[in-house]
Design a protein around this motif. Structure first.
Motif, PDB file in Angstrom:
ATOM      1  N   ASP A  33      39.073   3.442  11.585  1.00 34.87           N
ATOM      2  CA  ASP A  33      38.626   3.870  12.911  1.00 34.87           C
ATOM      3  C   ASP A  33      38.983   5.352  13.040  1.00 34.87           C
ATOM      4  O   ASP A  33      40.155   5.711  13.167  1.00 34.87           O
ATOM      5  CB  ASP A  33      39.333   3.051  13.994  1.00 34.87           C
ATOM      6  CG  ASP A  33      38.843   3.382  15.397  1.00 34.87           C
ATOM      7  OD1 ASP A  33      38.399   4.524  15.621  1.00 34.87           O
ATOM      8  OD2 ASP A  33      38.908   2.502  16.264  1.00 34.87           O
ATOM      9  N   ALA A 202      25.570  -2.228  11.142  1.00 32.11           N
ATOM     10  CA  ALA A 202      26.121  -3.367  11.872  1.00 32.11           C
ATOM     11  C   ALA A 202      27.580  -3.134  12.225  1.00 32.11           C
ATOM     12  O   ALA A 202      28.023  -3.421  13.344  1.00 32.11           O
ATOM     13  CB  ALA A 202      25.962  -4.641  11.051  1.00 32.11           C
ATOM     14  N   LEU A 203      28.348  -2.589  11.285  1.00 34.10           N
ATOM     15  CA  LEU A 203      29.754  -2.294  11.540  1.00 34.10           C
ATOM     16  C   LEU A 203      29.898  -1.183  12.579  1.00 34.10           C
ATOM     17  O   LEU A 203      30.824  -1.206  13.395  1.00 34.10           O
ATOM     18  CB  LEU A 203      30.447  -1.877  10.238  1.00 34.10           C
ATOM     19  CG  LEU A 203      30.618  -2.985   9.194  1.00 34.10           C
ATOM     20  CD1 LEU A 203      31.108  -2.398   7.881  1.00 34.10           C
ATOM     21  CD2 LEU A 203      31.584  -4.048   9.694  1.00 34.10           C
ATOM     22  N   TYR A 204      28.976  -0.213  12.543  1.00 33.23           N
ATOM     23  CA  TYR A 204      28.997   0.881  13.516  1.00 33.23           C
ATOM     24  C   TYR A 204      28.796   0.341  14.933  1.00 33.23           C
ATOM     25  O   TYR A 204      29.503   0.744  15.872  1.00 33.23           O
ATOM     26  CB  TYR A 204      27.910   1.888  13.167  1.00 33.23           C
ATOM     27  CG  TYR A 204      27.736   3.003  14.166  1.00 33.23           C
ATOM     28  CD1 TYR A 204      28.640   4.064  14.212  1.00 33.23           C
ATOM     29  CD2 TYR A 204      26.674   2.997  15.063  1.00 33.23           C
ATOM     30  CE1 TYR A 204      28.483   5.094  15.134  1.00 33.23           C
ATOM     31  CE2 TYR A 204      26.510   4.020  15.979  1.00 33.23           C
ATOM     32  CZ  TYR A 204      27.417   5.069  16.009  1.00 33.23           C
ATOM     33  OH  TYR A 204      27.255   6.084  16.920  1.00 33.23           O
ATOM     34  N   LYS A 205      27.855  -0.579  15.097  1.00 33.82           N
ATOM     35  CA  LYS A 205      27.618  -1.161  16.418  1.00 33.82           C
ATOM     36  C   LYS A 205      28.846  -1.937  16.894  1.00 33.82           C
ATOM     37  O   LYS A 205      29.225  -1.863  18.077  1.00 33.82           O
ATOM     38  CB  LYS A 205      26.390  -2.064  16.377  1.00 33.82           C
ATOM     39  CG  LYS A 205      25.081  -1.315  16.225  1.00 33.82           C
ATOM     40  CD  LYS A 205      23.886  -2.178  16.541  1.00 33.82           C
ATOM     41  CE  LYS A 205      23.736  -3.318  15.562  1.00 33.82           C
ATOM     42  NZ  LYS A 205      22.498  -4.116  15.833  1.00 33.82           N
ATOM     43  N   GLU A 206      29.476  -2.673  15.984  1.00 33.54           N
ATOM     44  CA  GLU A 206      30.692  -3.408  16.341  1.00 33.54           C
ATOM     45  C   GLU A 206      31.800  -2.442  16.764  1.00 33.54           C
ATOM     46  O   GLU A 206      32.538  -2.705  17.724  1.00 33.54           O
ATOM     47  CB  GLU A 206      31.163  -4.242  15.150  1.00 33.54           C
ATOM     48  CG  GLU A 206      30.266  -5.427  14.824  1.00 33.54           C
ATOM     49  CD  GLU A 206      30.748  -6.158  13.592  1.00 33.54           C
ATOM     50  OE1 GLU A 206      31.821  -5.805  13.064  1.00 33.54           O
ATOM     51  OE2 GLU A 206      30.048  -7.088  13.139  1.00 33.54           O
ATOM     52  N   GLU A 207      31.904  -1.337  16.042  1.00 36.25           N
ATOM     53  CA  GLU A 207      32.938  -0.353  16.352  1.00 36.25           C
ATOM     54  C   GLU A 207      32.727   0.261  17.730  1.00 36.25           C
ATOM     55  O   GLU A 207      33.674   0.424  18.505  1.00 36.25           O
ATOM     56  CB  GLU A 207      32.939   0.741  15.285  1.00 36.25           C
ATOM     57  CG  GLU A 207      34.016   1.798  15.465  1.00 36.25           C
ATOM     58  CD  GLU A 207      34.014   2.806  14.337  1.00 36.25           C
ATOM     59  OE1 GLU A 207      34.938   2.760  13.492  1.00 36.25           O
ATOM     60  OE2 GLU A 207      33.080   3.639  14.288  1.00 36.25           O
ATOM     61  N   LEU A 209      31.230  -1.079  20.287  1.00 37.47           N
ATOM     62  CA  LEU A 209      31.567  -2.087  21.289  1.00 37.47           C
ATOM     63  C   LEU A 209      33.083  -2.219  21.428  1.00 37.47           C
ATOM     64  O   LEU A 209      33.599  -2.360  22.545  1.00 37.47           O
ATOM     65  CB  LEU A 209      30.944  -3.435  20.901  1.00 37.47           C
ATOM     66  CG  LEU A 209      29.424  -3.544  21.043  1.00 37.47           C
ATOM     67  CD1 LEU A 209      28.941  -4.858  20.437  1.00 37.47           C
ATOM     68  CD2 LEU A 209      29.028  -3.435  22.513  1.00 37.47           C
ATOM     69  N   ARG A 210      33.781  -2.201  20.313  1.00 36.10           N
ATOM     70  CA  ARG A 210      35.238  -2.328  20.337  1.00 36.10           C
ATOM     71  C   ARG A 210      35.867  -1.134  21.068  1.00 36.10           C
ATOM     72  O   ARG A 210      36.778  -1.309  21.888  1.00 36.10           O
ATOM     73  CB  ARG A 210      35.773  -2.409  18.911  1.00 36.10           C
ATOM     74  CG  ARG A 210      37.273  -2.662  18.823  1.00 36.10           C
ATOM     75  CD  ARG A 210      37.737  -2.904  17.397  1.00 36.10           C
ATOM     76  NE  ARG A 210      37.439  -1.778  16.530  1.00 36.10           N
ATOM     77  CZ  ARG A 210      36.479  -1.787  15.603  1.00 36.10           C
ATOM     78  NH1 ARG A 210      35.711  -2.851  15.437  1.00 36.10           N
ATOM     79  NH2 ARG A 210      36.270  -0.723  14.830  1.00 36.10           N
TER      80      ARG A 210
END
Length: 213
Positions: A33, A202-207, A209-210
């Motif tokens: 991150d 996909a990981l970027y979108k999750e990041e 949101l987090r």
């Protein structure tokens, strides 16, 4: 040999993921991150691994860490010679070095870096935009007659595709450069690129949101 890529989604470390997939190589992937400067899974301070807290960083057998994008890319290419991701000698090797230097300094750092940096001043962003015409004219001339940066797909294409992938976010319009746009579109269709980019998006979108929560 165990290889562990410390990466951030859609950052320049994406180029190394592409290289691994192109080579059919096995590697570990540890997400960083870049906002908190910590590893996502463990919370460990990334500064303990790379003092500059930048990706990519490549862990080698759990002991050695290699940093700097072009060094990491060339190391991976050398570890998997059957994939022919980098010429090893002669003019083609020099051309590869030339392209890696151009992408790293004239595109990544000179143009996209300031345009994507929220802390960059308006003057810095305007200076970066002033570089687009000359740099992209060079790319346009090359890809008007070449399918790849050098003789065949290489780590150069992995890096260049990664940088061009930032164009929309950076406000760099590829439409005036049809050969560059065509090259980028072709690279996005390549299986290794499509896989790596899809996974990291996909990981970027999750990041996002987090971080928002």
């Amino acid at each position: 040999m165990t290889l562990n890529l410390y990466f951030a989604p859609l950052a320049c470390s994406l180029a190394t993921r592409i290289a691994f997939y192109e080579a059919g190589a096995t590697a570990e992937f540890t997400q960083v991150d870049l906002k908190s400067k910590r590893l996502v899974a463990s919370g460990r301070d990334f500064a303990e691994i790379n003092r500059l807290m930048q990706v990519p960083a490549l862990g080698i057998d759990g002991q050695t860490v290699l940093t700097e994008n072009t060094a990491v890319l060339q190391f991976v290419a050398n570890q998997f010679p059957a994939a022919k991701l980098a010429p090893t000698s002669g003019l083609e090797h020099a051309r590869m070095q030339q392209w890696l230097g151009f992408i790293g300094t004239e595109l990544h750092k000179a143009i996209y870096g300031p345009l994507l940096d929220r802390k960059a001043s308006d003057a810095a962003k305007e200076y970066a935009r002033s570089k687009v015409q000359s740099r992209f004219a060079l790319l346009e001339d090359h890809f008007a007659t070449h399918e790849y940066a050098i003789e065949r797909f290489s780590i150069v294409d992995a890096y260049l595709t990664t940088v061009l992938n930032w164009s929309e976010a950076a406000g760099v319009d590829l439409q005036p450069w049809p050969a560059v746009r065509g090259y980028f579109d072709r690279m996005l269709q390549r299986p290794s690129v499509a896989r790596a980019r899809g996974e990291e998006y996909a990981l970027y979108k999750e990041e996002r949101l987090r971080q928002a929560s």
